[in-house]
Design a protein around this motif. Structure first.
Motif, short mmCIF file in Angstrom:
data_model
loop_
_atom_site.label_atom_id
_atom_site.label_comp_id
_atom_site.label_asym_id
_atom_site.label_seq_id
_atom_site.Cartn_x
_atom_site.Cartn_y
_atom_site.Cartn_z
N UNK A 1 -3.04 -3.55 -10.24
CA UNK A 1 -2.74 -2.24 -10.83
C UNK A 1 -2.42 -1.21 -9.76
N UNK A 2 -3.09 -1.30 -8.62
CA UNK A 2 -2.79 -0.37 -7.51
C UNK A 2 -1.35 -0.53 -7.06
N UNK A 3 -0.92 -1.77 -6.88
CA UNK A 3 0.42 -2.01 -6.38
C UNK A 3 1.49 -1.74 -7.45
N UNK A 4 1.09 -1.80 -8.71
CA UNK A 4 2.06 -1.56 -9.79
C UNK A 4 2.27 -0.07 -10.03
N UNK B 1 -1.33 -3.41 2.90
CA UNK B 1 0.00 -3.20 2.31
C UNK B 1 0.64 -1.96 2.90
N UNK B 2 1.92 -2.05 3.18
CA UNK B 2 2.61 -0.97 3.89
C UNK B 2 2.48 0.38 3.19
N UNK B 3 2.50 0.36 1.86
CA UNK B 3 2.47 1.62 1.13
C UNK B 3 1.15 2.37 1.25
N UNK B 4 0.09 1.66 1.68
CA UNK B 4 -1.22 2.30 1.76
C UNK B 4 -1.84 2.22 3.16
N UNK C 1 -5.78 7.74 3.70
CA UNK C 1 -7.18 8.00 3.94
C UNK C 1 -7.98 7.66 2.69
N UNK C 2 -9.25 7.36 2.85
CA UNK C 2 -10.07 6.94 1.71
C UNK C 2 -11.37 7.74 1.67
N UNK C 3 -11.71 8.19 0.49
CA UNK C 3 -12.96 8.89 0.25
C UNK C 3 -13.78 8.06 -0.73
#
Length: 369
Positions: A362-365, A248-251, A255-257
């Motif tokens: 929920x992430x996208x909301x 998804x463009x927003x993410x 970066x991810x931990x």
């Protein structure tokens, strides 16, 4: 509400021992109660007995019990004067009891909600002549005579909340009520909100770590581990979540931990080597507790199962998506505005019943800060 330990008793005592079987989540909220007690009675030394319910005579189990990260936080707390932490082996447990007995505590309070009767015996063993207060169940059955007799060792008792009661209050309210009952303290709701002071040393560490990882302003922290297997999420699903978020463009530039408990690092590393995407890093607070909240405080979003991480997320004011069972509603995150809770659908279901689509919804909301 009757105050069980009178103001004159508290004014005259130089020290008090509080007995708990505490985890990081407990102290996240209970520390605010200790703060209120210290402010009300600044002369009173507050010592803390942290009982290890996993106590064992197996030496192989001792290293991880000895190095529990909560102890770093307790050692840095301005509200706790002394902490008994060597209760993880029978020999050290006996030595700790002897050391506590030598302190001759005039006041002892047990805030242990499991096996209350055992801690009545422990409190009285530590302080044979002291005034002791503790939690007790609402009812004991006729065949629990030994438990009833043990509870009678308390000079006064506080009724224990029942986790499955209807409309159970938040754990922060429960702890505040305990301290109100025991000490007559008034702890308003705004003073129950968790707070954490992170030493500069560990904030510098966290900033340098993110710089070394070349992570930008948008960082997601994901934790799938909890002490209980029923509250864990499969690590494979964490990697799938990262892949889905990146689509998804927003993410896509985030970066991810991935948080890993120290004992699971070898297995997590093997899976990471197979499945990790660029910009994804494993993390474990192996040196000091404050590594964890320091890293959390620099993130944009935290996704975690039901464990201390979700409460620390509120303490450092970072939005959190929490995956929870239905069994303990009193432990939902306190900051409703910055918290999204995904519950399993059926009472008794494990957290692994929560699927990737539910989390992504929920992430996208959640709007980006």
């Amino acid at each position: 509400m009757k105050q069980l330990i009178s103001a004159p008793q508290l004014a005259q005592a130089k020290k008090i021992l509080v007995i708990t079987h505490m985890a990081i989540g407990d102290f996240t909220y209970m520390q605010m109660c200790f703060r209120a007690l210290k402010r009300a009675y600044p002369h009173l030394a507050i010592d803390l007995w942290v009982d290890e319910r996993r106590r064992t005579d197996n030496p192989a189990e001792w290293p991880h019990l000895k190095n529990y990260s909560l102890f770093d936080w307790l050692a840095a707390s301005p509200y706790i004067d002394k902490t008994y932490t060597e209760t993880y082996s029978p020999a050290l447990y006996a030595q700790s009891i002897a050391a506590a007995q030598r302190e001759d505590y005039p006041l002892v309070v047990s805030f242990t909600h499991m096996a209350c009767h055992r801690y009545a015996r422990l409190a009285r063993e530590i302080s044979p002549r002291g005034y002791i207060v503790g939690l007790k169940k609402h009812k004991y059955r006729f065949f629990e005579l030994s438990k009833i007799l043990s509870i009678l060792k308390f000079n006064a008792t506080i009724p224990l909340y029942e986790s499955q009661e209807a409309n159970v209050p938040h754990v922060s309210d429960i702890y505040a009520q305990w301290f109100t009952s025991a000490f007559g303290l008034s702890i308003p709701p705004q003073d129950r909100y968790p707070d954490i002071h992170i030493p500069d040393q560990w904030m510098d560490y966290a900033r340098q770590q993110l710089a070394d990882w070349k992570l930008g302003a948008k960082v997601v922290f994901v934790n799938a581990y909890s002490k209980g297997e029923e509250r864990c999420w499969p690590l494979e699903r964490v990697f799938a979540l990262i892949e889905e978020m990146r689509s998804h463009a927003s993410w896509q530039d985030a970066g991810f931990i991935i948080n890993v408990v120290p004992e699971e690092l070898p297995a997590a590393q093997a899976l990471y080597d197979k499945m990790a995407m660029p910009g994804t890093h494993l993390f474990s607070a192996v040196d000091n507790f404050f590594q964890l909240p320091a890293i959390l405080s620099l993130c944009s979003l935290i996704v975690t199962v039901e464990t201390a991480v979700m409460h620390l997320a509120n303490a450092v004011h970072v939005p959190v998506i929490a995956l929870m069972r239905q069994n303990n509603p009193e432990w939902v995150p306190i900051d409703r505005e910055n918290s999204t809770v995904i519950h399993v659908r059926q009472f008794g279901d494990w957290v692994d019943k929560i699927g990737l689509p539910e989390v992504m919804e929920k992430v996208l909301a959640r709007p980006l800060c």
